[in-house]
Design an enzyme around this catalytic site. Structure first.
Site, PDB file in Angstrom:
ATOM      1  CG  LEU A   1      -2.235  -0.739   1.170  1.00 32.34           C
ATOM      2  CD1 LEU A   1      -2.995  -0.592   2.477  1.00 32.34           C
ATOM      3  CD2 LEU A   1      -3.099  -0.272   0.001  1.00 32.34           C
ATOM      4  CG  ASP A   2       0.676   4.225  -3.066  1.00 28.72           C
ATOM      5  OD1 ASP A   2       0.036   4.939  -2.280  1.00 28.72           O
ATOM      6  OD2 ASP A   2       0.298   4.003  -4.228  1.00 28.72           O
ATOM      7  CG  LEU A   3       3.977   8.124   1.835  1.00 28.56           C
ATOM      8  CD1 LEU A   3       4.460   7.438   3.089  1.00 28.56           C
ATOM      9  CD2 LEU A   3       5.010   9.149   1.342  1.00 28.56           C
TER      10      LEU A   3
ATOM     11  CB  SER B   1      -2.700   3.671  -0.792  1.00 24.93           C
ATOM     12  OG  SER B   1      -2.506   4.057  -2.137  1.00 24.93           O
TER      13      SER B   1
END
Length: 228
Positions: free
Chosen positions: A90-92, A94
């Site tokens: 889960l990217d920064l 998200s």
């Protein structure tokens, strides 16, 4: 509990039962789910895996550490004595459902495209997608020479400025949702993962962490082909 040879002898003599049935050599059991007994006495595993669910906030890295000192998901774990790692990405920017565990085999299977484990997202994009864009997502898209598998997309709320959708993916490539919508000319304004197969984020507070129940672990194991 016993050396391998002694354990095999106990199994051969049908003194070992798994969920009330005689064990077989090499049989896999799931701690916290399967009940193992020897001569009627319950056996607790010497080691058991840990499974946690986090509702990851925006601005927290999905990482076990960061050389630049930014906050990571492992900074929020209550069990400092157990080394856990996040499952998937889960990217920064998200948020939402993130699993953390020390069960490497389950983690690999949940994230490998071969096993087609569903991940559902709530996505807010700029503007309103055209029917052709939704069709391309449903059929599978090629973005800069990279082929993406079909996605199940359902519009939840649409306006002139932005649209809220549900997206179900079965691959888990890096920044997959953002790359797909960017290719269609839309900016992702909010991205939240709400489900991994049968495991739901539910009402877990943002930033909170809780252990999975045995039934939830079993759901994930079934999705990954590790349980009947």
């Amino acid at each position: 509990m016993a050396a391998r040879r002694k354990a095999d002898l106990l199994i051969a003599s049908e003194q070992v039962l798994v969920n009330g049935a005689p064990a077989t050599p090499g049989q896999q059991v799931t701690p916290g789910v399967d009940r193992v007994t020897v001569d009627g006495q319950a056996v607790e595993p010497l080691t058991a895996y840990t499974y946690l669910m986090m509702n990851k906030p925006v601005g927290v890295l999905t990482s076990v550490g960061d050389a630049r000192g930014r906050p990571t998901v492992t900074d929020r774990l209550p069990l400092a004595s157990v080394r856990l790692f996040p499952v998937g990405r889960l990217d920064l920017d998200s948020r939402g459902l993130l699993l953390l565990t020390d069960d490497g085999e389950l983690a690999v299977r949940l994230t490998h495209p071969r096993y087609h484990v569903e991940k559902e997202y709530r996505v807010v994009i700029s503007g309103r997608p055209e029917p052709d864009g939704l069709r391309r997502l449903a059929e599978g898209m090629v973005v800069r020479g990279e082929r993406f598998q079909p996605a199940d997309v359902r519009m939840l709320d649409a306006g002139a400025e932005q649209t809220r959708l549900s997206m179900v993916l079965r691959e888990g490539r890096k920044r997959e949702v953002r790359r797909l919508w960017q290719a269609l000319g839309h900016r992702v304004l909010d991205l939240q993962r709400v489900r991994i197969d049968g495991l739901q984020l539910g009402d877990l507070a943002e930033g909170a962490v809780r252990p999975l129940q045995p039934a939830e672990v079993n759901l994930l194991q079934q999705a990954a082909g590790l349980a009947p």
